[in-house]
Design an enzyme around this catalytic site. Structure first.
Site, PDB file in Angstrom:
ATOM      1  N   THR A   1      30.556  -0.231 -42.943  1.00 25.49           N
ATOM      2  CA  THR A   1      30.236  -0.746 -44.283  1.00 25.49           C
ATOM      3  C   THR A   1      29.773  -2.196 -44.208  1.00 25.49           C
ATOM      4  OG1 THR A   1      31.892   0.735 -45.257  1.00 25.49           O
ATOM      5  CG2 THR A   1      31.157  -1.125 -46.585  1.00 25.49           C
TER       6      THR A   1
ATOM      7  N   SER B   1      36.130   5.401 -38.510  1.00 25.64           N
ATOM      8  CA  SER B   1      36.684   4.577 -39.583  1.00 25.64           C
ATOM      9  C   SER B   1      37.287   3.302 -39.015  1.00 25.64           C
ATOM     10  CB  SER B   1      37.744   5.377 -40.336  1.00 25.64           C
ATOM     11  OG  SER B   1      38.312   4.596 -41.353  1.00 25.64           O
ATOM     12  N   GLY B   2      36.919   2.170 -39.618  1.00 27.26           N
ATOM     13  CA  GLY B   2      37.420   0.881 -39.161  1.00 27.26           C
ATOM     14  C   GLY B   2      36.534   0.200 -38.143  1.00 27.26           C
TER      15      GLY B   2
ATOM     16  N   GLU C   1      35.421  12.205 -36.079  1.00 29.50           N
ATOM     17  CA  GLU C   1      36.852  12.076 -36.322  1.00 29.50           C
ATOM     18  C   GLU C   1      37.627  13.109 -35.527  1.00 29.50           C
ATOM     19  OE1 GLU C   1      37.741  12.121 -40.487  1.00 29.50           O
ATOM     20  OE2 GLU C   1      36.889  10.133 -40.831  1.00 29.50           O
TER      21      GLU C   1
END
Length: 1114
Positions: A112, A107-108, A389
């Site tokens: 996207t 994430s980050g 994760e």
């Protein structure tokens, strides 16, 4: 020579990690940092793109960059995500190979944004046209919608995707997009009800509250204050750089472009508002008589508003929060829910409602963007899914996410090796087995149908009896204790048998990216994902159309007692489908890396990047790529790049490209074991060989540059010399011309001076001759003039003397004639002088009179009676005649200004004067009042529409009058209507006609001499109208009514004239009796109005108030 750019030109660090020498983790990290510091965020590992998130905008995505990478070889330019997108698109378009682009990272890391860049590049390079542009716009605009409902702010990323997305973009045979299909994986719906500290709920909640208008919020029963909703965290409600209001407008616009109708958007917002309202519902305990605790809703206002939004009966939903019904075969058992269970049911409903809404959104978007044609399509898949994760507290969501990444790593290794093997076979190179870590054993540990962790979790959820997270962990310790990649406090593989740092309620899995410690708390609940049937049925009873679609299992007619599939089972099936889909496509990989945890630009945290390198398996990827041949290149570009290293191939090689490469490598004495010849490519085993060629090329380019400089300098010096020589010739020619021009100018100037002097002398000589001739002529003229003057003066003196003599004779004759005339006139004047003086005096007096009359003329008003005074007595007759003529003339002028309506009014006023002046005391007060006629506006008033339609003729007068009752003398209101043919009396309230009298039946009208408004309509005896007798009426507009009656009677030639009797005592016929109406002056009971009172059967007495006498008005 044509110069082409290359991956190896002007390279910062090493653009392709396969060429990194030496290959260690430190050198790998150092190369990434070096490139990142120079804004080079993309690096290759063969055909894999490594992308570092710069946390700022870079000017490397412009339309010019798109054109630069369009239709270019993958290794031709510096590493870029556009190069991978172009390679995938051209392979799909030209080679008819379905493609997939796998974007992974934590994430980050920018997954996207990477997927957006890929889609925007494909949209930019594919075909144009109205329909194609519409499809491209819909595909691109689906992203803002999904981001609003599926992304949230986390501690690592302000726009973190909390779901996995896979989009298949479908193309036709030309490479133009036809549509797409979106699949989603494991939305993090637990975020709806609870967010970690420093994180937010999904974007749409904050966008709705910030960007909606006040009217919209009022319809949704929401308040703009975020702090009023329990499901929204307050510590991160506002995110720097994130404009929720503007994003909400973007989302609404995107939904319209994708194809959402206005009512569908409103329904979606209503469900989002319902989730917020659902979070505010709180419960309180309540004890029953049997000692069992049950829950009740504290404040029912939020429950009421939520039910109004969804169209659900409040009592139905309230019962579903308090009771649970369990069905088993033919039996139903209803149990109460305590407060904890009620809160669990509320949160389960909120999570399911939002999760199903998100799935419906994706289905709805797919319905809009799906390709319509039935023919076979080319497909490019884009996978944007969570990365591996590892948190401090890892739960069921992290376990599922990491399982998915294990599967992706497995397929990555398999497809990479398969691609290598296929290329070697295609090029005729001998294939050698490559050793690598196969994570299939880890995938089997998780997904095995018998002994896998997911299978045991499902088995534990379905097992009867008491099921807890601890019983699930005990089962894992029993079944997986021997597995080399599983550790727990009780397993044999644990190295912490005496170390209490490994908690009892946790287990550890050795993933390909490292060891991850999972806490089993809530594993069973999250896997069950249970929603009570009572809540499903309550939702199905809603009048909201969308709710019924989201909860089909709530239909009582389709009750299914079978337990729904668990979340783990569903995700495992989805991952299996995804893996099967990816196996059929040519893979392209983008590995996203987050350089720091602060979301700051120009910051590279080595420890964080090193951790991501390990769990992404990038080093292993490089080793797999380098296990065979580190570098391969087609013969043509290879020969084009290195042909200057050999005299035989420089500057042009005339034979086949492969033979040229063979000659080149032989001449450079490259060892044969360092390379192999394929069918279309040269394969180089060690990067050192490539760098040797690059170094030789660089040195050769420097030598060539020196040679080019030498030749250029020689050419430049010779060109300069020739230019100087040519310039000297030109300068000499111009100078000689200038010298001759100067010499010619001197000669010309001298000649001009000599000529001017000669011409001057000749001119002066001629001038002297002309002046002498002119003086002679002027002297002769002067002498002649003096002579002629002398002659003229002599003649003038003679003529003057002769004129004086003639004038003297004339004067003497005139005096003599005058004397004779005066003598004769004296005789005549004595006889006629008096008469002439008289006439002259009279004329002067008349002239003065008319001038004075003109200056003192009165105004043009007919009522102005002023007139100038008469100056002399003898003008009396003329003065009166002129006054009369002037009055008649100005009256005529005044009348000429009247309209027809005004003339009629004055005629009526004149006739009223003739009828009532000095006869009726009421007349003077009516003079100043205009005759209006229709006081009721009967044509406009809808109340009298029926009465107006019953009349045949136009209404001349409409007024309310009082009809006097002979029995008691009291009046009742009636509508009085006058037409050209009749008089009509109607009821004031109902408009019903009470009496109608033809004007020919009217004999006369009787009124008094007083100020009252009473009048009697006396009818002719024997007529049809006289059956009930005469009418005694009272009106405030008596003068106008009688005047109009008299005029209408006079206008009709076939009728007799209506007489007007003015008397203080007259007889009125009531049926068979005659009654005397007598008017007396007195003090009536009703004040200033006249009143009627019955004295006996034969007498009605009308009392009229005493009024001072009023002077007569003309």
């Amino acid at each position: 020579m044509e110069v082409k750019t290359s991956l190896l030109d002007n390279m910062i660090g090493v653009g392709d990690m396969v060429l990194l020498e030496p290959l260690t983790e430190d050198s790998f990290l150092e190369n990434l940092k070096n490139r990142f510091d120079h804004n080079e965020i993309y690096t290759y590992i063969g055909s894999v793109v490594i992308s570092l998130n710069p946390y700022r905008s870079l000017p490397i995505y412009t339309p010019e960059k798109v054109e630069e990478y369009r239709n270019r070889n993958f290794y031709e330019l510096s590493p870029h995500i556009f190069a991978l997108a172009d390679e995938a698109y051209r392979s799909l378009r030209d080679q008819d190979k379905d493609q997939c682009i796998l974007i992974t990272g934590e994430s980050g890391a920018g997954k996207t944004e990477a997927s957006k860049l890929v889609m925007s590049y494909v949209a930019a390079v594919c075909g144009k046209g109205q329909e194609v542009n519409k499809v491209k716009e819909q595909l691109l605009q689906s992203n803002p919608v999904l981001e609003a409902f599926g992304n949230a702010k986390t501690v690592r990323n302000d726009n973190s995707s909390r779901f996995g997305k896979y989009m298949d973009i479908e193309f036709d045979f030309k490479g133009d997009p036809l549509g797409g299909v979106i699949s989603n994986y494991l939305l993090e719906k637990s975020r709806v009800v609870k967010q970690p500290r420093g994180e937010r709920n999904f974007h749409i909640f904050y966008q709705l509250l910030s960007g909606s208008s006040d009217d919209t919020l009022k319809k949704l029963k929401l308040d703009r204050d975020v702090g009023k909703y329990n499901y929204l965290s307050l510590d991160s409600a506002v995110v720097s750089g994130l404009d929720d209001a503007a994003n909400f407008r973007t989302v609404r616009n995107a939904m319209q472009i994708v194809g959402f109708m206005e009512d569908e958007m409103q329904s979606v917002l209503e469900l989002v508002a319902a989730v917020l309202k659902l979070g505010n519902i709180e419960f309180k305990p309540e004890s029953r008589c049997n000692g069992i605790d049950e829950s009740r809703v504290k404040d029912k206002n939020d429950l009421k508003e939520m039910c109004e939004l969804l169209g659900i009966e409040q009592s139905v939903l309230e019962r579903a929060f308090s009771y649970r019904t369990v069905e088993a075969k033919m039996e139903k058992v209803s149990t109460t829910l305590n407060v904890a269970q009620a809160y669990y049911a509320r949160d389960a409903l909120a999570k399911n409602l939002y999760s199903r809404l998100f799935s419906w959104l994706i289905t709805r978007i797919n319905g809009s963007i799906k390709a319509q044609a039935k023919t076979r399509h080319k497909v490019m898949g884009v996978l944007d899914i969570y990365g591996f994760e590892i948190f401090e507290d890892n739960s069921f969501e992290q376990f599922i996410i990491n399982y998915c990444n294990e599967k992706l790593q497995q397929i990555f290794i398999e497809l990479t090796l398969r691609e290598e093997q296929e290329e070697y076979i295609r090029e005729g190179i001998e294939w050698t087995n490559i050793e690598y870590f196969n994570n299939a054993i880890i995938c089997d540990l998780i997904e095995n149908n018998k002994n896998g962790i997911l299978a045991m979790l499902d088995e534990e959820c379905l097992r009867p009896g008491t099921v807890t997270d601890e019983t699930f962990l005990d089962k894992l310790n029993t079944v997986c204790a021997e597995h080399q990649h599983f550790e727990s406090r009780l397993s044999k593989n644990s190295k912490f048998l005496t170390d209490h740092s490994l908690p009892h309620n946790c287990f550890r899995i050795q993933h390909y990216a490292g060891k991850v410690l999972y806490g089993v708390e809530s594993f069973v609940d999250k896997n069950n994902d249970l929603l009570y049937r009572d809540l499903s049925q309550a939702m199905y009873k809603a009048n909201h159309s969308l709710i019924k679609q989201l909860f089909p299992e709530g239909n009582p007619a389709k009750v299914n007692l079978k337990r729904p599939p668990t979340a783990g089972f569903q995700f495992k099936a989805s991952v299996g489908t995804l893996m099967g889909n990816l196996q059929t496509k040519n893979p392209n990989y983008i590995r996203c890396i987050k350089p720091n945890d602060k979301k700051a630009s120009h910051v590279f945290t080595e420890s964080l990047v090193r951790h991501q390198l390990r769990y992404l398996g990038l080093m292993e990827n490089v080793r797999v790529r380098r296990a065979g041949y580190a570098f391969r290149q087609p013969y043509e570009p290879c020969l084009e790049r290195y042909k200057m290293l050999c005299k035989k191939t420089w500057p042009h090689w005339r034979g086949p490209a492969r033979e040229g490469v063979e000659v080149l490598l032989t001449d450079l004495q490259v060892p044969a074991e360092e390379f192999s010849y394929g069918r279309s490519k040269i394969f180089i085993r060690n990067p050192r060989t490539l760098f040797f060629l690059e170094e030789k090329r660089k040195q050769c380019l420097e030598d060539l540059a020196t040679l080019i400089q030498k030749i250029y300098r020689g050419w430049k010096c010779r060109s300069h010399f020739l230019l100087l020589k040519k310039s000297q010739i030109v300068v000499a020619a111009w100078y000689r011309r200038y010298s001759q021009q100067k010499k010619y100018q001197k000669i010309k100037s001298a000649t001009t001076v000599v000529q001017s002097y000669a011409r001057g002398w000749q001119a002066r000589k001629l001038l002297r001759e002309l002046k002498y001739q002119k003086r002679c002529e002027e002297a002769a003229t002067t002498i002649a003039a003096y002579w002629h003057g002398t002659q003229a003066r002599r003649e003038l003196r003679r003529l003057k003397e002769e004129a004086r003599r003639n004038h003297a004779v004339a004067v003497i004759w005139a005096f003599w004639q005058g004397l004779k005339v005066r003598r004769e006139y004296r005789k005549f004047f004595r006889a006629n002088a008096g008469k002439k003086i008289y006439n002259f005096t009279i004329q002067r007096i008349m002239q003065k009179y008319f001038v004075g009359l003109k200056n003192n003329m009165p105004s043009m008003s007919p009522v102005d009676k002023s007139w100038p005074a008469r100056p002399y007595l003898f003008l009396d007759g003329a003065h009166a005649a002129l006054r009369r003529i002037f009055h008649l003339w100005r009256c005529k002028k005044y009348r000429s200004q009247f309209t027809e309506e005004k003339k009629a009014v004055y005629e009526e006023k004149l006739e009223a004067s003739e009828l009532f002046k000095d006869k009726k005391a009421l007349y003077p007060s009516s003079v100043s009042q205009p005759f209006k006629g229709d006081y009721l506006e009967i044509n406009k008033n809808p109340k009298f529409q029926k009465l107006n339609s019953a009349l045949d003729d136009k209404v001349l007068l409409a007024d309310v009058v009082s009809k006097i009752n002979r029995a008691n003398g009291k009046g009742s209101a009636r509508i009085f209507l006058l037409t050209k043919k009749s008089v009509v009396l109607a009821d004031q309230k109902t408009g019903q006609v009470k009496a109608s009298v033809v004007l020919s039946d009217l004999a006369s009208v009787s009124v008094s001499t007083q100020t009252d408004g009473f009048f009697a309509l006396r009818l002719k005896e024997g007529t049809a109208s006289a059956v009930k007798g005469d009418f005694l009426l009272s009106s405030e507009h008596l003068i106008e009514i009688i005047t109009k009656l008299h005029r209408v009677g006079a206008a009709n030639a076939d009728k007799e004239k209506i007489n007007v009797d003015i008397s203080d005592e007259f007889l009125v016929q009531f049926k068979h009796d005659k009654v005397c109406v007598k008017f007396i002056q007195g003090s009536p009971k009703n004040g200033n109005n006249a009143s009627c009172k019955r004295k006996n059967n034969r007498l009605l007495e009308v009392s009229v108030p005493n009024t001072p006498s009023t002077p007569s008005t003309p």
